[in-house]
Structure formats: structure tokens, C-alpha cells
Design a protein around this motif. Structure first.
Motif, PDB file in Angstrom:
ATOM      1  N   TRP A   1       0.829  -1.229  -0.088  1.00  8.84           N
ATOM      2  CA  TRP A   1       0.118   0.023  -0.041  1.00  8.84           C
ATOM      3  C   TRP A   1       0.956   1.267   0.046  1.00  8.84           C
ATOM      4  N   ARG A   2       0.348   2.387  -0.520  1.00  9.39           N
ATOM      5  CA  ARG A   2       0.794   3.403  -0.469  1.00  9.39           C
ATOM      6  C   ARG A   2      -0.125   4.635  -0.223  1.00  9.39           C
ATOM      7  N   PHE A   3      -0.194   5.716   0.577  1.00  7.35           N
ATOM      8  CA  PHE A   3      -1.030   6.468   0.936  1.00  7.35           C
ATOM      9  C   PHE A   3      -0.746   8.024   0.568  1.00  7.35           C
ATOM     10  N   ILE A   4      -1.276   8.620  -0.186  1.00  5.04           N
ATOM     11  CA  ILE A   4      -1.026  10.025  -0.667  1.00  5.04           C
ATOM     12  C   ILE A   4      -1.949  10.826   0.329  1.00  5.04           C
ATOM     13  N   VAL A   5      -1.570  11.670   1.160  1.00 11.65           N
ATOM     14  CA  VAL A   5      -2.362  12.519   1.993  1.00 11.65           C
ATOM     15  C   VAL A   5      -2.335  14.031   1.454  1.00 11.65           C
ATOM     16  N   VAL A   6      -3.508  14.281   0.818  1.00 11.25           N
ATOM     17  CA  VAL A   6      -3.855  15.447   0.194  1.00 11.25           C
ATOM     18  C   VAL A   6      -4.198  16.702   1.025  1.00 11.25           C
ATOM     19  N   GLN A   7      -3.367  17.694   1.404  1.00  6.87           N
ATOM     20  CA  GLN A   7      -3.776  18.522   2.166  1.00  6.87           C
ATOM     21  C   GLN A   7      -3.844  20.095   1.500  1.00  6.87           C
ATOM     22  N   ASP A   8      -3.012  20.109   0.331  1.00  8.55           N
ATOM     23  CA  ASP A   8      -2.968  21.392  -0.308  1.00  8.55           C
ATOM     24  C   ASP A   8      -4.853  21.593  -0.792  1.00  8.55           C
ATOM     25  N   ALA A   9      -4.822  22.986  -0.631  1.00  8.49           N
ATOM     26  CA  ALA A   9      -6.401  23.429  -0.687  1.00  8.49           C
ATOM     27  C   ALA A   9      -6.708  23.296  -2.315  1.00  8.49           C
ATOM     28  N   ALA A  10      -5.900  23.749  -3.253  1.00  9.29           N
ATOM     29  CA  ALA A  10      -6.195  23.720  -4.711  1.00  9.29           C
ATOM     30  C   ALA A  10      -6.344  22.281  -5.277  1.00  9.29           C
ATOM     31  N   THR A  11      -5.384  21.504  -4.688  1.00 11.07           N
ATOM     32  CA  THR A  11      -5.556  20.152  -5.098  1.00 11.07           C
ATOM     33  C   THR A  11      -6.825  19.248  -4.647  1.00 11.07           C
TER      34      THR A  11
ATOM     35  N   VAL B   1     -15.745  15.980   0.110  1.00  8.17           N
ATOM     36  CA  VAL B   1     -14.478  15.419  -0.300  1.00  8.17           C
ATOM     37  C   VAL B   1     -13.583  16.484  -0.321  1.00  8.17           C
ATOM     38  N   GLY B   2     -13.673  17.653  -0.789  1.00  7.62           N
ATOM     39  CA  GLY B   2     -12.743  18.690  -0.831  1.00  7.62           C
ATOM     40  C   GLY B   2     -12.983  19.521   0.354  1.00  7.62           C
ATOM     41  N   SER B   3     -13.904  19.443   1.133  1.00  7.87           N
ATOM     42  CA  SER B   3     -14.172  20.479   2.168  1.00  7.87           C
ATOM     43  C   SER B   3     -13.103  19.849   3.482  1.00  7.87           C
ATOM     44  N   ALA B   4     -12.842  18.669   3.644  1.00  7.62           N
ATOM     45  CA  ALA B   4     -12.157  18.017   4.520  1.00  7.62           C
ATOM     46  C   ALA B   4     -10.880  18.738   4.678  1.00  7.62           C
ATOM     47  N   PRO B   5      -9.948  18.775   5.666  1.00  2.42           N
ATOM     48  CA  PRO B   5      -8.640  19.460   5.433  1.00  2.42           C
ATOM     49  C   PRO B   5      -7.390  18.368   5.045  1.00  2.42           C
ATOM     50  N   ALA B   6      -7.861  17.075   4.891  1.00  2.79           N
ATOM     51  CA  ALA B   6      -7.264  16.115   4.358  1.00  2.79           C
ATOM     52  C   ALA B   6      -7.857  15.122   3.473  1.00  2.79           C
TER      53      ALA B   6
END
Ligand SMILES: Cc1cc2nc3c(=O)[nH]c(=O)nc-3n(C[C@H](O)[C@H](O)[C@H](O)COP(=O)(O)O)c2cc1C
Length: 173
Positions: A45-55, A69-74
Motif C-alpha cells: 500500500w501507499r497513501f497520499i495525504v492531500v492537504q493542499d487546498a487547490a489539489t 470530499v474537498g471540504s475536509a482538511p485532508a
């Protein structure tokens, strides 16, 4: 919080506070995934943690327009590189990811955070946004953050409907 309490309190959260997750909390949540079991201990497994607001904003259309989905901080994007199939005929990739993600969901609950499993997404869109190679399977997304609002009542079948002892005693599933 004991394990059963976390299981009972976990729910699919679809409204999040606009509040960052403390790094030490996020680390413990991700460590819960790291410690999960996997077939043959492949840890495939690999987990990408997306925190960048634009992404995160780009992930909304990729998640079938589920705006929360996009309103969560990560948003955790869970990927596997395994096409290994067990003797029983089941592929390990989605199983191993599912276990690890539920570890994440339960540890998040214990930390006062909330999550939601996201299977309604377009893998190719997520792949393009995050630069995920073609040979990697994108299994599931999981937004995570502080919940805004409470948990709804759980709707579940009774044990008597889903468990039989010693032999199959169900009419159907
Ligand atoms: C594999 C999987 C995929 C799911 N995909 C979505 C999804 O794309 N969007 C969503 O809002 N909920 C999704 N859910 C959440 C389920 O609807 C939810 O778990 C179920 O209704 C039970 O509610 P609870 O999680 O609050 O107990 C998914 C759950 C699982 C396990």
C-alpha cells in the motif's frame, strides 16, 4: 477510547470543520494504517495525504462531485501495486487497503476526527491530478478532519440476520 467504542462511534462524516489536523494526530492515524495486517505481510500500500487546498478542490469533480470530499482538511488516497491473488481466489490489493483504511477510520475516531469511505470516484481523474503511475491501482479515497455536526443513528441488520452457527442457515444474502 476502547476499540468497540471507536467502532460504534465511527460514522461516514460528510461535513467537516475548516480546521487543520494536528500533525501528531495525523501521524498516529497514519501509523494505524502502517500497523495493519496484510497478506504475506506484503504491505502493498501507499497513501497520499492531500492537504493542499487547490489539489483538494480538484479532487471534488474526480470524486463524482461529492463536494464534502474537498471540504475536509485532508484526503487520504489509498493505492496498491499488488495484483497478487490468494489461493482462495481473492485479490489482496483491495482487501489489504480496506483493512488499513479501517484502521485509519477507527484511530481517527479515537482522536476526535471523522472520515468517510469514498468509492465513488474516477480513478483516471485522480491519477492525473496526483501523478499516480499507470501500474498503480487507486483503491479508495478517505477525507478526514474534525466533524461539523453529529453522527446519525446507525442503520444495521440484527446479528440474528447476519450470523449463523456451524452451517449456512440463510435463505439468501
Ligand atoms: C467501500 C465503501 C465505499 C463508499 N463510498 C462512499 C462514497 O463514495 N460516498 C459516500 O458518501 N459514502 C460512501 N460510503 C459510505 C457508506 O455509504 C456508509 O459506510 C454506509 O452507508 C454506512 O454508514 P456509516 O458509515 O455512517 O455507518 C462508502 C462506504 C464503503 C465501505
Amino acid at each position: 477510547m476502547d476499540v468497540f467504542e471507536a467502532i460504534d462511534k465511527r460514522y461516514s462524516c460528510r461535513t467537516y470543520e475548516d480546521r487543520a489536523i494536528e500533525p501528531e494526530k495525523l501521524d498516529r492515524v497514519l501509523d494505524a494504517a502502517r500497523l495493519a495486517p496484510s497478506a504475506r505481510n506484503f504491505q502493498d500500500w501507499r497513501f497520499i495525504v492531500v492537504q493542499d487546498a487547490a489539489t483538494r478542490a480538484k479532487l471534488i469533480p474526480a470524486a463524482n462531485d461529492q463536494a464534502f470530499v474537498g471540504s475536509a482538511p485532508a484526503v487520504i488516497v489509498a493505492c496498491s501495486n499488488s495484483d497478487y491473488v490468494m489461493r482462495c481466489g481473492q485479490a489482496i490489493g483491495p482487501i489489504d487497503i480496506a483493512i488499513a483504511l479501517e484502521h485509519i477510520a477507527l484511530q481517527a475516531t479515537a482522536e476526535g476526527l471523522a472520515t468517510c469511505w469514498i468509492g465513488s470516484f474516477f480513478p483516471d481523474k485522480v491519477r492525473a491530478i496526483l501523478g499516480i503511475p499507470e501500474d498503480i491501482q487507486i483503491i479508495e479515497l478517505m477525507p478526514i478532519g474534525y466533524p461539523a455536526g453529529g453522527a446519525p443513528a446507525k442503520k444495521r441488520e440484527p446479528l440474528t440476520k447476519i450470523v449463523s452457527y456451524d452451517k449456512w442457515e440463510f435463505d439468501s444474502i
